[in-house]
Design a protein around this motif. Structure first.
Motif, PDB file in Angstrom:
ATOM      1  N   ASP A 144      -3.552  -1.097   1.567  1.00 37.42           N
ATOM      2  CA  ASP A 144      -3.647  -0.486   2.887  1.00 37.42           C
ATOM      3  C   ASP A 144      -5.093  -0.331   3.352  1.00 37.42           C
ATOM      4  O   ASP A 144      -5.358  -0.285   4.552  1.00 37.42           O
ATOM      5  N   ASP A 145      -6.020  -0.272   2.398  1.00 39.30           N
ATOM      6  CA  ASP A 145      -7.428  -0.075   2.753  1.00 39.30           C
ATOM      7  C   ASP A 145      -8.123  -1.378   3.143  1.00 39.30           C
ATOM      8  O   ASP A 145      -9.307  -1.372   3.480  1.00 39.30           O
ATOM      9  N   ILE A 146      -7.394  -2.502   3.096  1.00 38.58           N
ATOM     10  CA  ILE A 146      -7.992  -3.782   3.475  1.00 38.58           C
ATOM     11  C   ILE A 146      -7.215  -4.384   4.649  1.00 38.58           C
ATOM     12  O   ILE A 146      -7.162  -5.597   4.828  1.00 38.58           O
ATOM     13  N   ALA A 147      -6.593  -3.537   5.442  1.00 37.84           N
ATOM     14  CA  ALA A 147      -5.820  -4.032   6.578  1.00 37.84           C
ATOM     15  C   ALA A 147      -6.747  -4.710   7.585  1.00 37.84           C
ATOM     16  O   ALA A 147      -7.728  -4.126   8.047  1.00 37.84           O
ATOM     17  N   GLU A 148      -6.409  -5.957   7.918  1.00 38.17           N
ATOM     18  CA  GLU A 148      -7.217  -6.711   8.875  1.00 38.17           C
ATOM     19  C   GLU A 148      -6.904  -6.263  10.295  1.00 38.17           C
ATOM     20  O   GLU A 148      -5.939  -5.534  10.546  1.00 38.17           O
ATOM     21  N   ALA A 149      -7.720  -6.748  11.244  1.00 35.85           N
ATOM     22  CA  ALA A 149      -7.582  -6.335  12.640  1.00 35.85           C
ATOM     23  C   ALA A 149      -6.190  -6.664  13.177  1.00 35.85           C
ATOM     24  O   ALA A 149      -5.587  -5.860  13.897  1.00 35.85           O
ATOM     25  N   PHE A 150      -5.660  -7.853  12.823  1.00 36.46           N
ATOM     26  CA  PHE A 150      -4.343  -8.221  13.333  1.00 36.46           C
ATOM     27  C   PHE A 150      -3.261  -7.284  12.784  1.00 36.46           C
ATOM     28  O   PHE A 150      -2.268  -6.998  13.465  1.00 36.46           O
ATOM     29  N   ALA A 151      -3.439  -6.798  11.538  1.00 35.19           N
ATOM     30  CA  ALA A 151      -2.467  -5.881  10.945  1.00 35.19           C
ATOM     31  C   ALA A 151      -2.514  -4.522  11.629  1.00 35.19           C
ATOM     32  O   ALA A 151      -1.486  -3.855  11.780  1.00 35.19           O
ATOM     33  N   ASP A 183       4.423  -8.539   0.092  1.00 36.33           N
ATOM     34  CA  ASP A 183       3.810  -7.291   0.564  1.00 36.33           C
ATOM     35  C   ASP A 183       4.334  -6.076  -0.211  1.00 36.33           C
ATOM     36  O   ASP A 183       4.512  -5.004   0.344  1.00 36.33           O
ATOM     37  N   PHE A 184       4.538  -6.276  -1.529  1.00 36.10           N
ATOM     38  CA  PHE A 184       5.065  -5.174  -2.344  1.00 36.10           C
ATOM     39  C   PHE A 184       4.064  -4.043  -2.507  1.00 36.10           C
ATOM     40  O   PHE A 184       4.413  -2.949  -2.964  1.00 36.10           O
ATOM     41  N   LEU A 185       2.785  -4.284  -2.140  1.00 39.96           N
ATOM     42  CA  LEU A 185       1.768  -3.244  -2.245  1.00 39.96           C
ATOM     43  C   LEU A 185       1.574  -2.463  -0.942  1.00 39.96           C
ATOM     44  O   LEU A 185       0.723  -1.577  -0.874  1.00 39.96           O
ATOM     45  N   LEU A 186       2.347  -2.796   0.075  1.00 44.87           N
ATOM     46  CA  LEU A 186       2.240  -2.044   1.326  1.00 44.87           C
ATOM     47  C   LEU A 186       2.619  -0.591   1.053  1.00 44.87           C
ATOM     48  O   LEU A 186       3.682  -0.316   0.505  1.00 44.87           O
ATOM     49  N   GLY A 187       1.723   0.321   1.439  1.00 43.12           N
ATOM     50  CA  GLY A 187       1.891   1.710   1.045  1.00 43.12           C
ATOM     51  C   GLY A 187       2.223   2.668   2.167  1.00 43.12           C
ATOM     52  O   GLY A 187       2.420   2.275   3.322  1.00 43.12           O
ATOM     53  N   LYS A 188       2.255   3.927   1.815  1.00 39.89           N
ATOM     54  CA  LYS A 188       2.632   4.980   2.761  1.00 39.89           C
ATOM     55  C   LYS A 188       1.650   5.082   3.925  1.00 39.89           C
ATOM     56  O   LYS A 188       2.039   5.409   5.041  1.00 39.89           O
ATOM     57  N   LYS A 189       0.369   4.812   3.655  1.00 47.39           N
ATOM     58  CA  LYS A 189      -0.640   4.940   4.704  1.00 47.39           C
ATOM     59  C   LYS A 189      -0.367   3.971   5.849  1.00 47.39           C
ATOM     60  O   LYS A 189      -0.358   4.372   7.025  1.00 47.39           O
ATOM     61  N   TYR A 190      -0.148   2.703   5.523  1.00 50.68           N
ATOM     62  CA  TYR A 190       0.108   1.733   6.587  1.00 50.68           C
ATOM     63  C   TYR A 190       1.481   1.973   7.216  1.00 50.68           C
ATOM     64  O   TYR A 190       1.641   1.838   8.442  1.00 50.68           O
ATOM     65  N   ALA A 191       2.466   2.318   6.407  1.00 48.75           N
ATOM     66  CA  ALA A 191       3.801   2.581   6.945  1.00 48.75           C
ATOM     67  C   ALA A 191       3.756   3.706   7.975  1.00 48.75           C
ATOM     68  O   ALA A 191       4.383   3.612   9.041  1.00 48.75           O
ATOM     69  N   ASN A 193      -4.648  -1.387  -7.418  1.00 48.32           N
ATOM     70  CA  ASN A 193      -5.132  -0.690  -6.226  1.00 48.32           C
ATOM     71  C   ASN A 193      -6.521  -0.079  -6.416  1.00 48.32           C
ATOM     72  O   ASN A 193      -7.175   0.281  -5.436  1.00 48.32           O
ATOM     73  N   HIS A 194      -6.961   0.035  -7.668  1.00 53.68           N
ATOM     74  CA  HIS A 194      -8.285   0.612  -7.921  1.00 53.68           C
ATOM     75  C   HIS A 194      -9.332  -0.449  -8.269  1.00 53.68           C
ATOM     76  O   HIS A 194     -10.464  -0.122  -8.610  1.00 53.68           O
ATOM     77  N   LEU A 195      -8.941  -1.719  -8.168  1.00 57.14           N
ATOM     78  CA  LEU A 195      -9.912  -2.786  -8.327  1.00 57.14           C
ATOM     79  C   LEU A 195     -10.764  -2.902  -7.066  1.00 57.14           C
ATOM     80  O   LEU A 195     -10.325  -2.510  -5.975  1.00 57.14           O
ATOM     81  N   PRO A 196     -11.988  -3.454  -7.169  1.00 55.38           N
ATOM     82  CA  PRO A 196     -12.803  -3.688  -5.973  1.00 55.38           C
ATOM     83  C   PRO A 196     -12.057  -4.592  -4.988  1.00 55.38           C
ATOM     84  O   PRO A 196     -11.269  -5.456  -5.384  1.00 55.38           O
ATOM     85  N   LYS A 197     -12.320  -4.396  -3.701  1.00 52.26           N
ATOM     86  CA  LYS A 197     -11.604  -5.152  -2.672  1.00 52.26           C
ATOM     87  C   LYS A 197     -11.772  -6.654  -2.858  1.00 52.26           C
ATOM     88  O   LYS A 197     -10.811  -7.420  -2.716  1.00 52.26           O
ATOM     89  N   LYS A 198     -12.992  -7.077  -3.168  1.00 50.92           N
ATOM     90  CA  LYS A 198     -13.253  -8.502  -3.329  1.00 50.92           C
ATOM     91  C   LYS A 198     -12.409  -9.092  -4.449  1.00 50.92           C
ATOM     92  O   LYS A 198     -11.883 -10.202  -4.342  1.00 50.92           O
TER      93      LYS A 198
END
Length: 239
Positions: free
Chosen positions: A50-57, A81-89, A142-147
């Motif tokens: 959820d912390d890497i949501a792009e502009a289109f998302a 998209d099994f990692l889609l979380g509560k924040k984006y929902a 989810n705790h790995l660096p974004k890259k």
């Protein structure tokens, strides 16, 4: 007459604005008499957090939020998209459902799922699926660096595409015993899922049905159910 909508396998990404625009038109055309919209997984081509949501998302979340102001939206995770979380929902106004969910659909007991769990002949995928569903695996990822998360997602996507090219039609489809077992377990008369990209209304024993919603790669696919009608339709991407 009121009705309920089911879609899945949109595989949205920034490089396919035609799919997103078709979905937006679909939302705009259903502002009245719709009891609910169920998204049965793979809303996105890939979701790494959820912390890497792009502009289109984020734009999609805004459009879904607007739709949810008059119609509830429910979401079941897919394999992409099994990692889609509560924040984006929450941002999108969607209610997250478990991977297998039963509803009363106009008096008919109905079981909803993405569908990948039914492809039991694909042993390698089912092993990966069991691993990725572990809470500790999701926590570590989810705790790995974004890259690093983006790199892992890209590698898994490429591996999946290459592997699917070598798998037979039978292995990549649902297994009929798995279907029968879930219908019996949930005491359902109707099963609705996606994942296989093979839209069809299947007649099953004991007056049961299995309906598969199609993908949105070349056209939209929408299942509309009311108290008196069931329609599985394609939607053109052009106006």
């Amino acid at each position: 007459m009121n009705y309920t909508l089911f879609v899945g396998d949109l595989h949205l990404s920034a490089d396919r604005p035609d799919i997103a625009n078709a979905f937006y038109r679909f939302l705009d055309n259903h502002t009245e008499n719709c009891d609910a919209l169920y998204i049965l997984g793979d809303l996105f081509e890939v979701w790494v957090g959820d912390d890497i949501a792009e502009a289109f998302a984020l734009e999609l979340a805004q459009r879904l939020k607007q739709f949810s102001s008059h119609t509830p939206i429910y979401f079941i995770h897919g394999n992409r998209d099994f990692l889609l979380g509560k924040k984006y929902a929450q941002l999108a106004g969607m209610t997250l459902l478990p991977e297998v969910h039963c509803i009363d659909l106009y008096g008919k007991k109905t079981v909803l799922l993405h569908g990948d769990s039914l492809c039991t002949l694909d042993k390698a995928y089912q092993r990966f699926r069991r691993f990725r569903n572990q809470a500790w695996a999701k926590f570590i990822y989810n705790h790995l660096p974004k890259k690093q998360r983006l790199a892992i997602a890209s590698k898994l996507r490429n591996k999946s595409q290459q592997g699917n090219q070598q798998k037979s039609y039978t292995i990549m489809d649902v297994e009929q015993n798995a279907v029968a077992e879930l219908i019996a377990q949930t005491e359902s008369k109707l099963m609705i899922h996606g994942h296989t990209h093979r839209p069809k209304i299947h007649q099953l024993p004991n007056e049961c049905q299995r309906i598969v919603v199609g993908d949105w790669y070349d056209q939209g696919s929408v299942l509309t159910i009311s108290a008196t009608d069931t329609r599985l339709e394609t939607l053109p991407f052009t106006d």
